[in-house]
Scaffold this motif. Structure first.
Motif, PDB file in Angstrom:
ATOM      1  N   VAL A  10       0.841  -1.200   0.000  1.00 36.03           N
ATOM      2  CA  VAL A  10       0.000   0.000   0.000  1.00 36.03           C
ATOM      3  C   VAL A  10       0.875   1.247   0.000  1.00 36.03           C
ATOM      4  O   VAL A  10       0.577   2.236  -0.697  1.00 36.03           O
ATOM      5  CB  VAL A  10      -0.959  -0.013   1.203  1.00 36.03           C
ATOM      6  CG1 VAL A  10      -1.737   1.293   1.282  1.00 36.03           C
ATOM      7  CG2 VAL A  10      -1.925  -1.200   1.102  1.00 36.03           C
ATOM      8  N   ALA A  11       1.964   1.221   0.764  1.00 33.66           N
ATOM      9  CA  ALA A  11       2.890   2.355   0.766  1.00 33.66           C
ATOM     10  C   ALA A  11       3.491   2.566  -0.618  1.00 33.66           C
ATOM     11  O   ALA A  11       3.677   3.705  -1.068  1.00 33.66           O
ATOM     12  CB  ALA A  11       3.993   2.128   1.795  1.00 33.66           C
ATOM     13  N   TRP A  62       4.492   2.481   8.736  1.00 28.23           N
ATOM     14  CA  TRP A  62       4.597   3.671   7.898  1.00 28.23           C
ATOM     15  C   TRP A  62       5.372   4.774   8.619  1.00 28.23           C
ATOM     16  O   TRP A  62       6.066   5.567   7.986  1.00 28.23           O
ATOM     17  CB  TRP A  62       3.211   4.164   7.504  1.00 28.23           C
ATOM     18  CG  TRP A  62       2.475   3.247   6.574  1.00 28.23           C
ATOM     19  CD1 TRP A  62       3.023   2.394   5.648  1.00 28.23           C
ATOM     20  CD2 TRP A  62       1.058   3.074   6.468  1.00 28.23           C
ATOM     21  NE1 TRP A  62       2.039   1.708   4.985  1.00 28.23           N
ATOM     22  CE2 TRP A  62       0.822   2.102   5.457  1.00 28.23           C
ATOM     23  CE3 TRP A  62      -0.036   3.645   7.120  1.00 28.23           C
ATOM     24  CZ2 TRP A  62      -0.461   1.697   5.087  1.00 28.23           C
ATOM     25  CZ3 TRP A  62      -1.324   3.241   6.754  1.00 28.23           C
ATOM     26  CH2 TRP A  62      -1.529   2.280   5.753  1.00 28.23           C
ATOM     27  N   ASP A  63       5.251   4.822   9.942  1.00 22.91           N
ATOM     28  CA  ASP A  63       5.949   5.840  10.731  1.00 22.91           C
ATOM     29  C   ASP A  63       7.356   5.423  11.126  1.00 22.91           C
ATOM     30  O   ASP A  63       8.082   6.201  11.760  1.00 22.91           O
ATOM     31  CB  ASP A  63       5.157   6.159  12.002  1.00 22.91           C
ATOM     32  CG  ASP A  63       3.925   7.008  11.746  1.00 22.91           C
ATOM     33  OD1 ASP A  63       3.819   7.577  10.636  1.00 22.91           O
ATOM     34  OD2 ASP A  63       3.065   7.104  12.644  1.00 22.91           O
ATOM     35  N   SER A  64       7.763   4.198  10.773  1.00 21.70           N
ATOM     36  CA  SER A  64       9.077   3.719  11.226  1.00 21.70           C
ATOM     37  C   SER A  64      10.223   4.454  10.545  1.00 21.70           C
ATOM     38  O   SER A  64      11.355   4.423  11.013  1.00 21.70           O
ATOM     39  CB  SER A  64       9.196   2.203  11.011  1.00 21.70           C
ATOM     40  OG  SER A  64       9.133   1.864   9.635  1.00 21.70           O
ATOM     41  N   ARG A  82       8.641   6.307   4.467  1.00 23.85           N
ATOM     42  CA  ARG A  82       7.317   6.805   4.838  1.00 23.85           C
ATOM     43  C   ARG A  82       6.578   7.320   3.602  1.00 23.85           C
ATOM     44  O   ARG A  82       7.120   8.108   2.823  1.00 23.85           O
ATOM     45  CB  ARG A  82       7.436   7.904   5.891  1.00 23.85           C
ATOM     46  CG  ARG A  82       6.097   8.236   6.560  1.00 23.85           C
ATOM     47  CD  ARG A  82       6.295   9.099   7.795  1.00 23.85           C
ATOM     48  NE  ARG A  82       5.078   9.142   8.595  1.00 23.85           N
ATOM     49  CZ  ARG A  82       4.343  10.249   8.788  1.00 23.85           C
ATOM     50  NH1 ARG A  82       4.715  11.393   8.244  1.00 23.85           N
ATOM     51  NH2 ARG A  82       3.264  10.202   9.536  1.00 23.85           N
ATOM     52  N   PRO A  83       5.314   6.885   3.406  1.00 22.94           N
ATOM     53  CA  PRO A  83       4.571   7.285   2.204  1.00 22.94           C
ATOM     54  C   PRO A  83       4.372   8.792   2.115  1.00 22.94           C
ATOM     55  O   PRO A  83       4.406   9.503   3.125  1.00 22.94           O
ATOM     56  CB  PRO A  83       3.225   6.558   2.376  1.00 22.94           C
ATOM     57  CG  PRO A  83       3.496   5.438   3.321  1.00 22.94           C
ATOM     58  CD  PRO A  83       4.555   5.956   4.259  1.00 22.94           C
ATOM     59  N   PRO A  84       4.134   9.301   0.908  1.00 17.91           N
ATOM     60  CA  PRO A  84       3.904  10.741   0.736  1.00 17.91           C
ATOM     61  C   PRO A  84       2.783  11.292   1.612  1.00 17.91           C
ATOM     62  O   PRO A  84       2.878  12.430   2.093  1.00 17.91           O
ATOM     63  CB  PRO A  84       3.550  10.858  -0.750  1.00 17.91           C
ATOM     64  CG  PRO A  84       4.253   9.701  -1.388  1.00 17.91           C
ATOM     65  CD  PRO A  84       4.196   8.595  -0.384  1.00 17.91           C
ATOM     66  N   GLN A  85       1.721  10.519   1.827  1.00 12.15           N
ATOM     67  CA  GLN A  85       0.618  10.980   2.678  1.00 12.15           C
ATOM     68  C   GLN A  85       0.876  10.724   4.163  1.00 12.15           C
ATOM     69  O   GLN A  85       0.031  11.047   4.997  1.00 12.15           O
ATOM     70  CB  GLN A  85      -0.688  10.294   2.285  1.00 12.15           C
ATOM     71  CG  GLN A  85      -1.200  10.664   0.900  1.00 12.15           C
ATOM     72  CD  GLN A  85      -2.534  10.020   0.607  1.00 12.15           C
ATOM     73  OE1 GLN A  85      -3.581  10.668   0.702  1.00 12.15           O
ATOM     74  NE2 GLN A  85      -2.521   8.747   0.248  1.00 12.15           N
ATOM     75  N   GLY A  86       2.020  10.162   4.504  1.00 10.96           N
ATOM     76  CA  GLY A  86       2.251   9.740   5.876  1.00 10.96           C
ATOM     77  C   GLY A  86       1.573   8.412   6.108  1.00 10.96           C
ATOM     78  O   GLY A  86       2.211   7.373   6.259  1.00 10.96           O
ATOM     79  N   HIS A  87       0.258   8.422   6.108  1.00 11.35           N
ATOM     80  CA  HIS A  87      -0.567   7.216   6.161  1.00 11.35           C
ATOM     81  C   HIS A  87      -1.508   7.236   4.967  1.00 11.35           C
ATOM     82  O   HIS A  87      -2.352   8.137   4.863  1.00 11.35           O
ATOM     83  CB  HIS A  87      -1.409   7.169   7.443  1.00 11.35           C
ATOM     84  CG  HIS A  87      -0.624   7.124   8.710  1.00 11.35           C
ATOM     85  ND1 HIS A  87      -1.224   7.249   9.952  1.00 11.35           N
ATOM     86  CD2 HIS A  87       0.700   6.951   8.946  1.00 11.35           C
ATOM     87  CE1 HIS A  87      -0.304   7.175  10.892  1.00 11.35           C
ATOM     88  NE2 HIS A  87       0.874   7.001  10.300  1.00 11.35           N
ATOM     89  N   PRO A  88      -1.392   6.288   4.028  1.00 13.25           N
ATOM     90  CA  PRO A  88      -2.423   6.185   2.998  1.00 13.25           C
ATOM     91  C   PRO A  88      -3.807   6.057   3.642  1.00 13.25           C
ATOM     92  O   PRO A  88      -3.943   5.546   4.756  1.00 13.25           O
ATOM     93  CB  PRO A  88      -2.028   4.905   2.250  1.00 13.25           C
ATOM     94  CG  PRO A  88      -0.545   4.812   2.444  1.00 13.25           C
ATOM     95  CD  PRO A  88      -0.302   5.325   3.830  1.00 13.25           C
ATOM     96  N   VAL A  89      -4.817   6.543   2.962  1.00 16.25           N
ATOM     97  CA  VAL A  89      -6.174   6.605   3.516  1.00 16.25           C
ATOM     98  C   VAL A  89      -6.734   5.197   3.712  1.00 16.25           C
ATOM     99  O   VAL A  89      -6.725   4.376   2.800  1.00 16.25           O
ATOM    100  CB  VAL A  89      -7.086   7.423   2.580  1.00 16.25           C
ATOM    101  CG1 VAL A  89      -8.543   7.321   3.011  1.00 16.25           C
ATOM    102  CG2 VAL A  89      -6.628   8.878   2.549  1.00 16.25           C
TER     103      VAL A  89
END
Length: 359
Positions: free
Chosen positions: A89-90, A142-144, A185-192
């Motif tokens: 997903v990331a 994602w925050d790691s 970390r993904p561009p959105q921080g957390h994908p929706v």
């Protein structure tokens, strides 16, 4: 942005599901059409219970063929490895430049379990508890990586600042994960994260972890009750209820063109079927229904599933959406570039960076 009725603008999404479509072209065509209507996002369902292409892989192909619309594949949390799911997903968020979402779902049947041979089918309550744990650990992974963890300094040979890479040690009821992630970390921080909150157990997960919850109701009063229930549960879990968007899920049959909705549909309203609420009528009456539910504050928007994918999506975009745009209830262009921006959601702060690196 606000609508003329003083409420925030509508959020609209559509399903791209097409039976027996295994080539990418029909999905690309439909996603581009939805993007021309400025819809928030499109979804593509997936399940181990029936043949069909992998939803996440299909939308990864759609990503470079679109520029703004959000892309939300269904990725089940049952029989899959949470570490691999969050990384996939990331990756979609990276290749789409911040437009990825993730529709969480579970696999309940013994037939699906036999495909993997690891364990027997489990009750829905246990599966949704596991889904919540997967959503939890995904956010941690994602925050790691902190946003500026990558150095990429060729002179020193340093790729990453190890002080900004955080280890995750998570023990769930059915799995354990040790991080960090292999994907920055993904561009959105957390994908929706999207959850269909139709069932009681799914609603608990939606209230705690979802950015978007889909509810199914045949009238505005029931939709409003479900939205209130979800927001109150989100508050009890320690969340700000305003970070949860609640959309009404509705199958639409626009084959009657401009004719009025069937009388059995409540004079323009949906009726209950074995597959959920169904609207049958024309684009004009559908626009009236959407506007009325939004005016009543029953939902934040709609997730619409075209009964005849190509026909109904075209009538939805060129008819219903155009009418809502004309009335100032829906955007005419994308003011932002990410799915979180479309939904009016802020980018999450990195939990480990805030905690000073403690995991």
């Amino acid at each position: 942005m606000t609508a003329p009725n003083g409420r925030g603008l509508l959020h609209l999404a559509a399903a791209l599901d097409q039976e027996a479509a295994h080539d990418a072209a029909p999905y690309v065509e439909s996603a581009r059409l939805a993007e021309r209507g400025a819809l928030d996002f499109v979804t593509l369902g997936d399940t181990f219970a029936r043949p069909g292409p992998d939803a996440l892989a299909v939308l990864s192909r759609v990503a470079p063929a679109t520029t703004r619309i959000g892309l939300v594949p269904t990725v089940t949390t049952t029989h899959t490895e949470p570490f691999h799911v969050q990384a996939a997903v990331a990756t979609l968020d990276w290749v789409s430049r911040g437009r990825a979402g993730w529709h969480l779902d579970v696999s309940t049947t013994e037939g699906e379990a036999r495909l993997f041979g690891r364990r027997r089918a489990a009750p829905a309550e246990a599966l949704w508890q596991e889904a919540g744990e997967v959503a939890d650990v995904a956010a941690r992974l994602w925050d790691s990586w902190e946003d500026d963890a990558e150095i990429r300094d060729r002179k020193t040979g340093r790729f990453i600042d190890r002080d900004k890479l955080h280890h995750v040690d998570f023990q769930g009821t059915a799995f354990s994960v040790k991080g960090p992630s292999i994907v920055p970390r993904p561009p959105q921080g957390h994908p929706v994260r999207v959850v269909d909150a139709t069932g009681e157990h799914a609603r608990r997960v939606a209230a705690r972890h979802a950015d978007v919850a889909i509810v199914r109701a045949v009238n505005a009063a029931r939709a409003d009750a479900l939205r209130t229930e979800l927001r109150e549960a989100a508050g009890r879990s320690g969340r700000d209820p305003d970070t949860l968007r609640v959309l009404a899920g509705l199958t639409v049959d626009l084959g009657d063109g401009e004719h009025a909705a069937d009388p059995g549909h409540g004079g323009g309203g949906p009726r209950q079927t074995a597959q959920g609420p169904l609207y049958r009528g024309g684009p004009v009456d559908l626009a009236e229904l959407i506007a009325a539910w939004h005016e009543a504050g029953a939902v934040d928007g709609f997730h619409l599933t075209p009964l005849a994918p190509r026909r109904d999506l075209e009538r939805l975009v060129n008819g219903t959406v155009a009418l809502l745009q004309h009335r100032g209830l829906f955007r005419t262009f994308y003011p932002g570039s990410t799915l979180r921006e479309h939904l009016g959601l802020t980018r999450p702060v990195n939990q480990y960076a805030v905690a000073g690196g403690a995991s």
